[in-house]
Scaffold this active site. Structure first.
Site, PDB file in Angstrom:
ATOM      1  N   PRO A 220       0.851  -1.204   0.000  1.00 24.97           N
ATOM      2  CA  PRO A 220       0.000   0.000   0.000  1.00 24.97           C
ATOM      3  C   PRO A 220       0.881   1.247   0.000  1.00 24.97           C
ATOM      4  CG  PRO A 220       0.052  -0.983   2.194  1.00 24.97           C
ATOM      5  CD  PRO A 220       0.905  -1.864   1.342  1.00 24.97           C
ATOM      6  N   ASP A 393       5.724   2.512   2.258  1.00 26.97           N
ATOM      7  CA  ASP A 393       4.843   1.361   2.537  1.00 26.97           C
ATOM      8  C   ASP A 393       3.996   1.695   3.763  1.00 26.97           C
ATOM      9  OD1 ASP A 393       3.687  -1.053   3.373  1.00 26.97           O
ATOM     10  OD2 ASP A 393       5.432  -2.253   2.780  1.00 26.97           O
ATOM     11  N   HIS A 394       2.694   1.871   3.545  1.00 28.33           N
ATOM     12  CA  HIS A 394       1.832   2.307   4.643  1.00 28.33           C
ATOM     13  C   HIS A 394       1.689   1.251   5.736  1.00 28.33           C
ATOM     14  CE1 HIS A 394      -0.620   5.182   6.533  1.00 28.33           C
ATOM     15  NE2 HIS A 394      -1.133   5.738   5.441  1.00 28.33           N
ATOM     16  N   ARG A 395       2.182   0.041   5.498  1.00 26.13           N
ATOM     17  CA  ARG A 395       2.125  -0.955   6.571  1.00 26.13           C
ATOM     18  C   ARG A 395       3.223  -0.696   7.582  1.00 26.13           C
ATOM     19  NH1 ARG A 395       2.607  -6.134   2.842  1.00 26.13           N
ATOM     20  NH2 ARG A 395       4.368  -4.840   2.219  1.00 26.13           N
TER      21      ARG A 395
END
Lengths: 421, 324, 318
Positions: A220, A393-395
């Site tokens: 994401p 990376d939004h994680r």
């Protein structure tokens, strides 16, 4: 001293016997050699003789009992005597337990930080690869999923790994800053229209494609852009380069690499990779620099960039890029990056968005440094500006941290003397 | 260097050792007056006489048992089994007595005997006269099993076997007695328990011994014409098995085939492959293939017999398959 | 034979008896494993034969070997230790009951495969013939072994090659659980030697003096004539074939009848009647045996097990 009588071993494979009948009862006298009891084994019923004389003091098992060999079954002695172990020590235990041979240390080692970043992701189906190919892939941080096997049944074998490594040894590309595209001249369309040209994709192109497709599909991404005042850096660069021979002059990107490395030290969460539900924040800061080669792209890696002086970074990048151009890239040139950068500044690009190199947390896309009208202290001036876009990376991270990173990066890029201390 | 046949090499080894050590004597069926059914001991009876070259009745238990007893009390007999197929008539003597007596009696005596046996098929002698049961004998701790593939090795290894204080089963091949090769002049020994690279190469490893060596060398020549360079490792001794040169070769080539005349199941190839997988797993680039006799008793008919025995073409095919 | 020697025979026979009885007790206590074949009832055979040999004559026998081992001078300590599998056994605990031997005492085992030691015996005689000496190899075996291939091959070879072997068949009437009549085409075992044109004889194995005389004569014959001889010794074992034998194949009355002919009893009567010893002397000998056997058992029990490395020794010389 009273004597204990035990269930005798009456055959080499006898493990237990049944006490069928007591012939002599408790209280009866008995001579050595007299029958004490009848015992039944698998093979026969046997009479057991007393091995001492005296009086039967005790029956220790009942008639009909099934008793393992060597178990006490009776006591013979003089009336009133107590039971004691015979003078000869009891049956020795079996041969000393053979010390268990140390089993070879089975490696469920923690995958090291270095290899975690390059470990091939868990495949749904097992990938067909020879043990040798697997080992080589691991050693060179190659993703088996990205490799096509040429062995039987599509098995990945040594030559396939070697091909991937050598794929970088393609025909040399022009320098990092390629020549300006040729001015097109008018060419009339031939009639009839030319057929489509089919260009086979190189193994490298395929590998890149697979990797980045996966990145795009599974990570994401979010993006944050920041515009940097590059005046001080450009001026400092000019002054430094005056001291350096032509072949060793430092580039803007060299400064950026160092600045990024130092900033990452303050933002370990962006110098990281995701593994299952854990974020591995790397101990080293190895900054990747994208280099164009024919047929694709390679990311050369400056290891421990935060600790190297500008000049060393510059010469390493030059050398690695040269190797890439000449098709002589070494495995260590391209493995182990913890954060990547990509610079399209030489193509007059304002800004662009890069795709993260999995399994890294982020990538910085750098545009051209150009002169532009800017507002300083309320007045219109000419200043050097450069945009950089961080893909994250939004994680692993979020907007605020990304923005703070870019802000912190400005402390180095806009005050470049900080890079020297 | 002298050029001679396998037969000459073995004969020379026997004669040299008999000349050197008076405790060495030969016993077996037709070894004396007849001169040996493969002519290995031709001339020995006249030279050494009946005391040292003893013709025995057709009684393998007596032959091997007598050799064991004589060895126990200090002589160095070399017993001959006319063919290794007859070894089964003396199986107890070989694997229960020769292989174990020293151990069971706590090392109180040595058993310095040699049993020479002739194995292999290809002469239309039928199923019970054509076997290669080498793996069966190599299975037993306490018995050394040697099987050379060249005249030079045959001579050097037989001399070592005779001088060894351990019981040695020395397996020759019925169709190799006329194979010629270079043999060093003068006194020399070859060590028991050491494999040898007979042909260097870089593309694949061929592990073999005895007849398999002869076939593999031919196969390697043909493969070389196609640009494939095979490295051939000759085991020479099956027990104790020397894997070091095999592993070193394999780590270089990452691909191997094992060639033997015995049957594939439970054979020498099974053992060699197993050890390679155990000790060089991360170097394996392809499954190890075994070239062996087809799983049938060997038939009399010539064509069928040849179809059952491993051939040069089988080795070439396996080499190409393993390189895929 | 002088009185001293005869008393020594008495000691040996009683020693064998007591070692076997103690062995049986230890076996039933689970301290001895595997197979164990007791020599009880046959003591006169091995005692008489070993007494008749020269030290240079070689002894080899089958698995009922404790008696032969003791007669050859292997100590009761070593015998007990080997039975218990200890490192102090003469075979370091690696042979067990059936593989007792001492090269030093010219006793070559102790062999478990029925008949397999016969060709080896021929081989030992061959080795001696090759060396040019006149040693005699005395090969003892049971009636059961006379039906197996090794027997025929070995006897034949010994005759055609003129090997100095005294083939001694201890005919105790049963090969394991099968009576001679059921196993052998020829019940008069000595006749089998006729098939090999071999001189043969028979002797009462319950009488040690008779055994000794027969052994002396036949060993001399073999040595002098350089020819094998076949001596059948009629004897009986009072216990089963081995430990755990339920003895369904013979009647208790038969056993009791033979026990009246106990070789130790017969010899004791001989010594007393011929005034070669008095009861007191014999009792002292028996007491000495008790002490020696007790000492042997204690020694064996106190001895250590072989260390694990012994697993890998004695396989090859190098």
């Amino acid at each position: 001293m009273a004597e204990i009588i035990r269930m005798p071993k009456l055959g080499f494979d006898m493990a237990e016997g049944t006490l069928v009948r007591w012939v002599r009862q408790v209280g009866e006298p008995i001579q050595k050699g007299d029958i004490l009891a009848e015992i039944e084994t698998d093979k026969a019923t046997v009479e057991v003789e007393a091995s001492v004389s005296g009086v039967v003091l005790q029956h220790l098992v009942d008639q009909g009992a099934v008793v393992p060999v060597n178990t006490p079954i009776a006591v013979i002695g003089q009336p009133g005597e107590s039971v004691a172990e015979p003078a000869i020590p009891a049956a020795k235990p079996g041969p000393a337990e053979a010390p268990r041979p140390a089993s070879p240390a089975t490696a469920t080692q923690e995958v090291g930080v270095e290899s975690a970043e390059a470990a091939p992701s868990v495949a749904e189906q097992p990938i067909k690869a020879s043990p040798l190919a697997r080992r080589l892939a691991l050693e060179h941080h190659l993703d088996l999923k990205a490799i096509v096997g040429s062995g039987p049944g599509g098995r990945i074998v040594r030559r396939d790994i070697e091909k991937v490594l050598a794929a970088t040894q393609a025909v040399p590309a022009p320098a990092v800053a390629p020549a300006a595209p040729p001015v097109s001249t008018y060419t009339p369309l031939p009639s009839p229209a030319p057929a489509d040209t089919v260009v086979a994709t190189s193994k490298l192109r395929q590998a890149i494609g697979r990797r980045l497709l996966e990145a795009k599909q599974t990570i994401p991404h979010f993006y944050v852009t920041h515009e940097y005042r590059m005046d001080s850096l450009i001026e400092l660069r000019q002054r430094i380069n005056a001291y350096l021979p032509e072949a060793e002059k430092v580039s803007i990107n060299d400064f950026i690499v160092k600045a990024v490395a130092l900033t990452l030290r303050r933002f370990p969460n962006l110098n990281a990779a995701l593994r299952d539900n854990e974020i591995i924040q790397f101990g080293h800061v190895n900054v990747g620099v994208a280099v164009t080669v024919p047929g694709g792209l390679l990311t050369v890696v400056v290891r421990n960039a935060d600790q190297k002086p500008l000049r060393q970074i510059s010469s390493e990048v030059k050398a690695m890029a040269a190797r890439a151009r000449e098709g002589k890239v070494k495995p260590e040139d391209v493995e182990g990056s913890t954060f990547s950068t990509s610079n399209l500044g030489m193509y007059d690009v304002d800004e662009f968005i890069a795709i993260i190199n999995p399994p890294e947390a982020a990538i910085l896309a750098i545009g051209s440094a150009k002169q532009a009208p800017v507002v300083e202290n309320g007045a219109l001036q000419i200043g050097w500006r450069m945009k950089a876009t961080l893909s994250v990376d939004h994680r692993i991270s979020d907007g605020a941290e990304a923005a703070q990173f870019l802000q912190a990066l400005a402390e180095y890029l806009e005050h470049p003397l900080r890079l020297l201390i | 260097m002298a050029r001679m046949t396998m037969r000459e090499a073995i004969s020379q080894a026997l004669m040299e050792e008999m000349d050197r050590d008076p405790s060495v004597f030969i016993l077996g069926e037709e070894v004396g007056v007849w001169g040996g059914t493969y002519a290995v001991t031709k001339g020995f009876y006249d030279k050494y006489g009946p005391k040292r070259v003893k013709d025995t009745p057709i009684a393998e238990n007596a032959i091997i048992g007598a050799a064991i007893g004589a060895a126990m009390v200090g002589q160095r007999p070399v017993a001959e089994l006319m063919t290794i197929n007859f070894a089964f008539s003396a199986m107890d003597m070989i694997v229960n007595q020769a292989a174990k007596l020293r151990y069971m009696f706590g090392g109180q005596f040595n058993l310095p005997l040699v049993i020479r046996a002739v194995g292999g098929g290809g002469r239309q002698l039928g199923a019970t006269h054509s076997q290669t049961p080498d793996a069966v004998f190599a299975h037993f701790p306490g018995l050394k099993v040697v099987s050379p593939g060249t005249p030079a090795d045959a001579k050097g290894l037989l001399k070592s076997a005779i001088r060894s204080d351990d019981p040695v089963l020395f397996i020759e091949h019925a169709t190799m007695y006329q194979v010629r090769g270079e043999v060093p002049e003068g006194e020399y020994l070859e060590p028991i328990g050491k494999s040898k690279i007979q042909r260097p190469g870089r593309d694949l490893t061929i592990v073999t011994y005895c007849k398999g060596l002869e076939l593999s060398m031919k196969a390697a020549e043909e493969l070389a014409r196609e640009g494939i360079e095979a490295e051939i490792v000759d085991l020479r001794t099956l027990r104790p098995l020397d894997m070091a040169p095999v592993l070193e070769s394999f780590k270089k080539t990452n691909r191997a085939i094992v060639v033997e005349e015995g049957w594939k199941s439970f054979g020498v190839g099974s053992e060699v492959a197993s050890r390679i997988y155990e000790q060089a797993f991360d170097y394996v680039d392809a499954p190890i293939l075994r070239v062996a006799q087809k799983e049938v008793p060997l038939p009399y008919n010539r064509t069928l017999e040849q179809a059952a025995l491993p051939q040069v073409a089988d080795i070439i095919a396996a080499a190409k398959e393993v390189l895929r | 034979m002088n009185k001293g020697q005869l008393l020594d025979w008495y000691y040996q026979m009683v020693l064998i008896r007591r070692v076997e009885e103690r062995g049986a007790e230890l076996y039933q206590a689970g301290k001895i494993g595997g197979f164990m074949h007791l020599y009880i009832g046959q003591e006169a055979v091995s005692t008489g034969i070993v007494a008749a040999r020269e030290p240079r004559d070689r002894l080899i026998t089958a698995y009922r070997d404790h008696g032969v081992a003791l007669n050859c001078g292997i100590s009761a300590r070593e015998v007990m230790a080997e039975l218990l599998g200890k490192i102090t056994g003469m075979s370091k605990g690696k042979g067990g009951s059936m593989h007792m031997a001492s090269v030093e005492k010219n006793m070559w085992g102790g062999h478990a495969i029925v008949g397999a030691h016969l060709p080896i015996a021929a081989g030992m005689a061959l080795g001696d013939q090759y060396a040019g000496n006149d040693n005699v190899t005395i090969c003892m075996f049971g009636d059961g072994a006379t039906n197996i291939g090794y027997f025929h091959e070995a006897l034949n070879l010994s005759k055609i090659w003129n090997l100095r072997v005294l083939w001694v068949c201890e005919n105790n009437k049963y090969g394991m659980g099968t009576a001679v009549e059921r196993a052998s085409a020829v019940v008069d075992i000595r006749q089998k030697a006729e098939a090999y044109a071999m001189k043969n004889g028979q002797v009462d194995g319950m009488d040690v003096v008779k055994v000794y005389q027969a052994a002396k004569e036949t060993i001399d014959f073999v040595r002098r004539e350089s020819q094998p001889y076949f001596l059948e010794v009629i004897t009986y074992r009072f216990r089963g074939h081995s430990m755990g034998d339920p003895e369904r194949y013979r009647r208790p009355e038969e056993v009791r009848q033979w026990q009246e002919n106990d070789p130790i009893g017969i010899f004791r009567r001989y010594l007393l009647e011929n005034k070669l010893a008095d009861q007191k002397t014999l009792d002292e000998i028996e007491a000495r045996v008790e002490r020696d056997v007790q000492d042997a058992v204690e020694f064996a029990e106190a001895s250590p097990e072989p260390p694990l490395q012994e697993l890998y020794t004695d396989i090859f010389v190098d």
